[in-house]
Design an enzyme around this catalytic site. Structure first.
Site, PDB file in Angstrom:
ATOM      1  N   GLY A 161       0.814  -1.217   0.000  1.00  0.00           N
ATOM      2  CA  GLY A 161       0.000   0.000   0.000  1.00  0.00           C
ATOM      3  C   GLY A 161       0.844   1.261   0.000  1.00  0.00           C
ATOM      4  CB  SER A 219       5.990  -0.915  -4.844  1.00  0.00           C
ATOM      5  OG  SER A 219       4.933  -1.845  -4.936  1.00  0.00           O
ATOM      6  CG  ASP A 243      -1.112   5.485  -5.838  1.00  0.00           C
ATOM      7  OD1 ASP A 243      -1.576   6.123  -4.880  1.00  0.00           O
ATOM      8  OD2 ASP A 243      -1.454   4.327  -6.121  1.00  0.00           O
TER       9      ASP A 243
END
Ligand code: GLA
Length: 461
Positions: free
Chosen positions: A145, A148, A192
Site C-alpha cells: 500500500g 511500489s 499515486d
C-alpha cells in the site's frame, strides 16, 4: 513545471548500481531516475470518485540507472532484486501489455510507463524512438500500500520521456502515468502518480483532480507519522477486489444520476455528479441515503434501475474482471466515499488553522481513526492483521488507519513524539514477534517524514 534535474548525490547505492550497470551493459549510465513511494494520510478510495486526497512521499523509492541505446532499438531491463527476471523487447511505436489471468509481471508495470510516453508521440515523431538500457532497483515493499507499482510506472515514463527529450510538466506526466497504469487492468484514481511527481519535501499535499492540482499541507508541529507493515499483502491487479469497489461507486453514482434525470452513461464519478447537480457534499450524502437502499443490489436490479441491458451495463460501467459480479453494495460504498471526502476537507482545515496546538493533532488523529473504521466496515477493504495493529495502537497513537488500497499492506499512525519508541516496541513485542519475526523490524515499523517527488539525476564526472 518540469521534473528537476540535479547532480546525483554520492551514496553507496549509486556506486553499486554503477558497478552493475557497467558489468551488464559495459558502459556508464547516462542518467538516473528516482521516484518515491507514498503514504496516504487520509482520503482513501476516493480519488477515483473525483475527490481530493492527502498523501506525502516517503524515503523508500524506485531508482533507475539508464542509458539510451541506438543500435538495436530495444528495451533492456535488469532488476537488482534477483527474484525479478531480466527482460527485453523491441521498442517500437506500439508496446503490447498482454495480461494473463494471474498477477502481472514486474516489467509489465515498466512497459505501462513506456507505452504512456510513446503514445504522446505523433506519427512524425516516432523516428525519435531509441532503445533503453536500464537497471532497476527499489526499496518500496511490494503489495504494502506504499505505491511500489505506481513508482515503477512513473519512473519508466520519466526515463522514457527524458531519453527521448520529450518535455512534459509534472502534472502532464502524472496524468499520463495514471492513465497508462490502467493497462495493467486496475482502475486507480491517480493519487499515486500525482504525489510521485508533485511531492515536496517537508509537507504533505492535498491532491485534487480535474484538473489535477496540488496544495501544500503543512502538518502541525509534534505530528510524527509511523508506518507499520501488517505482513499481509495484496496485488490489486491479481484480484478483482479493487475494481469491484471502483465499479460499485460508479453504479451508485449512475443510479442517483438516473433518478435525478441526468444521462447516467456520461456520469461515472461522485465528483461529476455533485457538480452536475450543483449541490454540496452534505446534500449529496442526504440524497444518497434517500435514493439508495442498504441491502446489496443484484445485477438485475441495477439493470432495471438504469433501464438498460446487461450488455450495455457491461460495456458502459463494468470492467472485464467485474462483469461476472452479481451483487453490489452501493449504499455502504457511497457513504464511505462521501464521508471520507468530508474528512479530507476537515483534515486540511485542521492543518491550516493549527498553530501546532494539541487540539488540532487530536482532530487529525480522530479523523484518521474514523477513516479506518469506515474502510473496515463500509468499504470492507481491511484485513484482520491490519485491524490487529489498529487495536494495539489505541491509546498509544492519536489515530491509526490503513493506507493505500488495503486488503492488507500498511497502517499509518499519528503518534505523539514521546510515544514513538513505545509504539514501535509495542508492535515488535505484541505483533511481529508472535508472528515469528525475529529481526529486520526497522523495515517493518518506522517513522517517516515528507520527502521530495521524482528527480532526474545526471552522473558525477
Ligand atoms: C491505490 C490506487 C489509488 C487509490 C488507492 C486507494 O493505491 O492506485 O489511485 O485509489 O489505491 O485510496
Amino acid at each position: 513545471m518540469s521534473v528537476e534535474i540535479c547532480e546525483v548525490p554520492k551514496s553507496r547505492k549509486i556506486d553499486e548500481i554503477e558497478k552493475w550497470f557497467s558489468e551488464i551493459y559495459n558502459k556508464r549510465p547516462e542518467f538516473y531516475i528516482r521516484v518515491p513511494g507514498r503514504v496516504n494520510l487520509i482520503g482513501e478510495h476516493i480519488d477515483y470518485c473525483g475527490y481530493g486526497v492527502c498523501p506525502m512521499a516517503i524515503e523508500q523509492d524506485i531508482f533507475l540507472a539508464v542509458s539510451p541505446e541506438n543500435s538495436q532499438k530495444k528495451l533492456f531491463l535488469h532488476n537488482l532484486d534477483p527474484k525479478f527476471e531480466s527482460y527485453h523487447c523491441p521498442l517500437i511505436n506500439d508496446v503490447q501489455i498482454e495480461l494473463s489471468g494471474t498477477a502481472p509481471k514486474w516489467y509489465q508495470y515498466f512497459l505501462c510507463g513506456v507505452k504512456g510516453i510513446l503514445e504522446t508521440l505523433s506519427d512524425k515523431e516516432k523516428d525519435k524512438i531509441r532503445g533503453l538500457e536500464v537497471i532497476v532497483s527499489g526499496t518500496i515493499p511490494q503489495g504494502a500500500g506504499l505505491s511500489s507499482s505506481s513508482a515503477l510506472v512513473s519512473a519508466a515514463a520519466l526515463a522514457t520521456a527524458h531519453a527521448l527529450k520529450i518535455k512534459l510538466t509534472k502534472e502532464e506526466l502524472a496524468n499520463i502515468c495514471a492513465a497508462s497504469e490502467r493497462y495493467i487492468g486496475t482502475q486507480g484514481g491517480g493519487m499515486d502518480q500525482a504525489i510521485a511527481f508533485l511531492a515536496q519535501e517537508g509537507c504533505a499535499k492535498l491532491i485534487e483532480f480535474e484538473p489535477l492540482r496540488s496544495t501544500e499541507v503543512r502538518l502541525p508541529g509534534g505530528a510524527v507519522f509511523v508506518i507499520a507493515h501488517s505482513l499481509s499483502s495484496l496485488n490489486k491487479a491479481a484480484t478483482g477486489d479493487f475494481n469491484c469497489r471502483v465499479v460499485e461507486c460508479r453504479l451508485a453514482t449512475q443510479i442517483i444520476a438516473h433518478r435525478k434525470g441526468l444521462d447516467w452513461r456520461t456520469i461515472r464519478r461522485f465528483g461529476e455528479l455533485q457538480k452536475a447537480l450543483g449541490i454540496t457534499l452534505d446534500e449529496l450524502t442526504a440524497l444518497t441515503k434517500e435514493i439508495l437502499h442498504e441491502e446489496a443490489y443484484s445485477k438485475e436490479e441495477v439493470i432495471k434501475e438504469l433501464n438498460t441491458t446487461s450488455t450495455e451495463l457491461d460495456e458502459v460501467s463494468l470492467t472485464p474482471n467485474t462483469q461476472h459480479l452479481q451483487s453490489f453494495k452501493l449504499y455502504q460504498r457511497a457513504l464511505h466515499v462521501l464521508n471520507e471526502a468530508r474528512r479530507v476537507e476537515k483534515f486540511h482545515k485542521a492543518c491550516k488553522t493549527s498553530a501546532g496546538g494539541e487540539d488540532s493533532l487530536v482532530t487529525l488523529g480522530n479523523l484518521m481513526s474514523q477513516s479506518h473504521q469506515s474502510l473496515k466496515d463500509l468499504y470492507e477493504c481491511s484485513h484482520p492483521q491490519l485491524d490487529r495493529i489498529v487495536e494495539l495502537a489505541r491509546g498509544v497513537t492519536l489515530g491509526t488507519r490503513l493506507t493505500g488500497a488495503g486488503w492488507g499492506g500498511c497502517t499509518v499512525s499519528l503518534v505523539p513524539p514521546e510515544n514513538v519508541d513505545k509504539f514501535v516496541d509495542l508492535l515488535i513485542e505484541e505483533f511481529y514477534k508472535p508472528l515469528g519475526i525475529k529481526e529486520g523490524f526497522q523495515s517493518l515499523v518506522f517513522p517517516t517524514t515528507p520527502m521530495e517527488g521524482a528527480r532526474i539525476y545526471t552522473p558525477k564526472n
